[in-house]
Design a protein around this motif. Structure first.
Motif, short mmCIF file in Angstrom:
data_model
loop_
_atom_site.label_atom_id
_atom_site.label_comp_id
_atom_site.label_asym_id
_atom_site.label_seq_id
_atom_site.Cartn_x
_atom_site.Cartn_y
_atom_site.Cartn_z
N ARG A 206 -55.43 5.32 -4.36
CA ARG A 206 -54.48 6.28 -3.83
C ARG A 206 -55.32 6.83 -2.67
NH1 ARG A 206 -50.26 8.27 -6.52
NH2 ARG A 206 -49.63 7.54 -8.26
N ALA A 207 -56.83 6.84 -2.71
CA ALA A 207 -57.57 7.34 -1.71
C ALA A 207 -57.43 6.65 -0.44
CB ALA A 207 -59.05 7.52 -2.30
N ILE A 208 -57.51 5.29 -0.60
CA ILE A 208 -57.36 4.23 0.48
C ILE A 208 -56.05 4.64 0.96
CG2 ILE A 208 -57.01 1.84 1.11
CD1 ILE A 208 -58.78 1.10 -1.21
N HIS A 209 -54.95 4.88 0.46
CA HIS A 209 -53.80 5.03 1.12
C HIS A 209 -53.63 6.53 1.46
CE1 HIS A 209 -49.25 5.35 1.34
NE2 HIS A 209 -49.35 6.55 0.69
N GLU A 210 -54.24 7.53 1.12
CA GLU A 210 -54.10 8.98 1.59
C GLU A 210 -54.95 9.13 3.01
OE1 GLU A 210 -54.95 11.45 -1.58
OE2 GLU A 210 -53.43 11.12 -2.78
N ILE A 211 -55.74 8.31 3.11
CA ILE A 211 -56.74 8.48 4.46
C ILE A 211 -56.32 7.28 5.43
CG2 ILE A 211 -58.44 9.81 3.18
CD1 ILE A 211 -60.22 7.25 3.41
N SER A 212 -55.26 6.45 4.96
CA SER A 212 -54.99 5.41 5.97
C SER A 212 -53.76 5.92 6.87
CB SER A 212 -54.40 4.23 5.16
OG SER A 212 -53.10 4.47 4.67
N PRO A 213 -53.47 5.02 8.03
CA PRO A 213 -52.30 5.53 8.80
C PRO A 213 -50.95 5.49 7.99
CG PRO A 213 -53.66 4.05 9.82
CD PRO A 213 -54.07 4.12 8.51
N ARG A 214 -50.88 5.10 7.02
CA ARG A 214 -49.52 4.83 5.94
C ARG A 214 -49.61 6.04 5.09
NH1 ARG A 214 -47.28 -0.47 5.29
NH2 ARG A 214 -48.20 -1.73 6.87
N ALA A 215 -50.36 7.22 5.13
CA ALA A 215 -50.36 8.40 4.19
C ALA A 215 -49.11 8.96 4.19
CB ALA A 215 -51.66 9.29 4.89
N ALA A 216 -48.36 9.09 5.28
CA ALA A 216 -46.87 9.80 5.07
C ALA A 216 -45.94 8.81 4.21
CB ALA A 216 -46.61 10.12 6.53
N GLN A 217 -46.19 7.44 4.11
CA GLN A 217 -45.30 6.48 3.65
C GLN A 217 -45.58 6.57 2.12
OE1 GLN A 217 -42.64 5.66 5.64
NE2 GLN A 217 -43.96 6.90 7.20
N PRO A 218 -44.57 5.85 1.37
CA PRO A 218 -44.63 5.84 0.06
C PRO A 218 -45.89 5.04 -0.58
CG PRO A 218 -42.50 4.90 0.83
CD PRO A 218 -43.29 5.12 1.77
N PHE A 219 -46.30 5.45 -1.68
CA PHE A 219 -47.56 4.87 -2.51
C PHE A 219 -46.79 4.43 -3.68
CE2 PHE A 219 -50.64 4.77 -5.63
CZ PHE A 219 -51.69 3.78 -5.13
N ILE A 220 -46.53 3.22 -4.05
CA ILE A 220 -45.72 2.71 -5.31
C ILE A 220 -46.92 2.14 -5.96
CG2 ILE A 220 -43.84 1.13 -6.17
CD1 ILE A 220 -43.04 3.63 -4.35
N ALA A 221 -47.13 2.67 -7.35
CA ALA A 221 -48.01 1.96 -8.31
C ALA A 221 -47.42 1.05 -9.60
CB ALA A 221 -48.99 2.94 -9.05
N VAL A 222 -47.96 0.03 -9.49
CA VAL A 222 -47.22 -0.92 -10.74
C VAL A 222 -48.00 -1.43 -11.57
CG1 VAL A 222 -45.83 -3.15 -11.03
CG2 VAL A 222 -45.40 -1.72 -8.97
N ASN A 223 -48.01 -1.13 -12.78
CA ASN A 223 -48.82 -1.90 -13.96
C ASN A 223 -48.14 -3.09 -14.36
OD1 ASN A 223 -50.14 -2.53 -16.36
ND2 ASN A 223 -50.21 -0.29 -17.11
N CYS A 224 -48.71 -4.14 -13.98
CA CYS A 224 -48.29 -5.41 -14.22
C CYS A 224 -48.17 -5.76 -15.62
CB CYS A 224 -49.30 -6.38 -13.24
SG CYS A 224 -48.98 -6.25 -11.57
#
Length: 512
Positions: A206-224
């Motif tokens: 989540r931290a990688i996503h939140e400080i990336s250029p994609r922060a405003a886009q969806p973060f989808i977490a999946v438990n395989c």
């Protein structure tokens, strides 16, 4: 579409026809384009001006795209790089990402995908010319981009990351994790987060996503591991109405839901082999085919994955595809277990108690007594930070006051290890008026300091030589399996063996 663009691109390819195709495609998007046919010609352009991005072929007459990437990195340049590789050369693509490329494309280049990757690298949501002046966006080294014609505009503040703030601790291990998070967030390189259950692998993603250029886009977490095998394909790629019994309407899968953002696959090691091959194709082709559909859909997804397993060993055991492992393991972040960073215990408990109090609407947040923190520091925490959070939730409920004592923790003495030395300033914030506390020494005494090596390079070479030899012996001198167990590709394994003079088996047969 406006005729002027504030994005300037350098296209490097030795084939005139391809250079012209890329140039025309990008000119239609409103970019300013310059071209070069060699590494040296590209570098001459780069000496004269700053670009928004560099798009380079892998094979050039006087070198490779990797040579250009290394020059950009060594010079501290801010341009994002996109590398174009030959079809099926997965190793080149992985090497490019490790060398700092933002993303890669494979030949023959799909122009729609080409435009999407370039737009993503420039932080644009689509082909339209941006409404925001890019000079207001900070570059990777913190300096503002240089526009062709300056416009007065204030630089927006970088969004804060709640996940990054929750990664408490000042130990060397956690400082290293945070530094890696901030570095890899800038690119599209796949990241594999490795660590025991409860260490906070999803928090890292989540931290990688939140400080990336994609922060405003969806973060989808999946438990395989939580999805039944027969439903995996439909859940990942979606399905069409009537594809199977119960499919009453079209439905998107995880890839479509994460389009433009980040897809986090937790416990990736639990995916069955049949699904691994389908996932590999989706990653390579950047497209998915919903169950019951005839055609594929393009997707633009940043892939992050996590596991508590040793995927190198899983590859050797035949339980995980080697080609998928190399695709996922471009950059690896290891999250240390709590027992390896007990010096962070004070910071973590303080942060967790603040969050518990905030959620419960309690002020001020409860705090641990010195004795309670000492008691916690003797516990092994097999469930890591997740177990600590659950333990503190229970302790807050049982204490009913502003302090949490040993009895509130509910840890039986039989599960506690011997006390060990903890520096007194770790408790200073909790008990300022009390005298410094020093715990009794641990049962295992700290060994005497070893002398430092006089030749560090030779010492490290000897250590690496021993590790390679042991890995080869363990895997019956199969270099591919030995390399995979160490997180190395076959090419990297060969290079290290040649450099260090490590021979394969005594029978002289080289087994791949």
């Amino acid at each position: 579409m406006s005729s002027a663009s504030h994005f300037s691109l350098l296209v490097v390819d030795d084939e005139p026809d391809l250079r012209t195709l890329y140039e025309l495609t990008l000119l239609r998007e409103g970019y300013d384009i310059e071209t070069a046919a060699t590494v040296e010609e590209a570098w001459a352009h780069l000496k004269d001006r700053t670009y928004s991005a560099v798009i380079t072929d892998m094979r050039l007459p006087d070198g490779t795209g990797l040579d250009l990437l290394r020059r950009l990195e060594e010079s501290g340049r801010r341009e994002k790089a996109i590398v174009i590789t030959a079809y099926g050369s997965a190793e080149n693509a992985v090497e490019a990402l490790k060398a700092g490329a933002y993303d890669y494309l494979t030949k023959p280049v799909d122009l729609k995908q080409f435009r999407a990757v370039v737009a993503s690298a420039l932080g644009r949501g689509g082909p339209a010319v941006p409404t925001m002046d890019p000079s207001t966006l900070p570059s990777e080294n913190g300096t503002p981009a240089q526009p062709k014609s300056p416009k007065p505009a204030a630089a927006p503040a970088a969004p804060a990351s709640n996940a990054l703030r929750r990664m408490a601790g000042r130990s060397a291990a956690m400082l290293h994790v945070r530094a890696l998070v901030e570095k890899v967030a800038r690119s599209m390189a796949p990241v594999l987060v490795n660590g025991e259950s409860g260490t906070g692998k999803e928090l890292v993603a989540r931290a990688i996503h939140e400080i990336s250029p994609r922060a405003a886009q969806p973060f989808i977490a999946v438990n395989c591991s939580a999805i039944p095998e027969q439903l995996l394909e439909a859940e990942f790629f979606g399905y069409r109405k009537g594809a199977f019994t119960g499919a009453a309407e079209d439905r998107e899968g995880f890839f479509q839901a994460a389009n433009g953002g980040t897809l986090f696959l937790d416990e990736i090691g639990d995916l069955p082999l049949s699904m691994q091959s389908k996932l590999l194709r989706a990653i390579q082709e950047r497209s998915v085919r919903p169950v019951g559909a005839v055609s594929e859909q393009s997707v633009n997804v940043r892939l992050l994955s996590a596991t508590h397993k040793d995927l190198g060993a899983e590859v050797h055991a035949g339980k995980f595809r080697q080609d998928l492992y190399y695709r996922l393991n471009v950059i690896q972040i290891r999250v240390p277990p709590l027992r390896e960073r007990l010096e962070d215990l004070s910071d973590i408990t303080e942060r967790v108690l603040e969050r518990i109090a905030h959620d419960a609407g309690v002020s001020p947040p409860p705090r641990l007594t010195r004795e309670a923190l000492q008691h916690l520091s003797r516990y092994a925490f097999p469930g890591n930070v997740r177990e600590l959070e659950n333990l503190l939730h229970r302790a807050v409920a049982l204490s009913g006051g502003e302090t949490i004592d040993v009895a509130d923790l509910g840890l039986p003495e039989s599960e506690m290890a011997e006390p060990f030395v903890v520096e007194p300033d770790a408790f200073a914030a909790m008990a300022v008026d009390e005298p410094p506390l020093r715990f009794p020494p641990a049962a295992h005494a700290v060994p005497a300091e070893e002398p430092l090596p006089q030749d560090l390079a030779a010492y490290l070479d000897e250590v690496e030589r021993d590790i390679l030899a042991r890995a080869l012996e363990r895997h019956r001198f199969n270099r591919t399996a030995a390399g995979a167990s160490l997180g190395l590709s076959l090419r990297q394994m060969r290079y290290r063996m040649a450099r260090l003079g490590v021979n394969v088996g005594g029978d002289g047969v080289e087994r791949e």
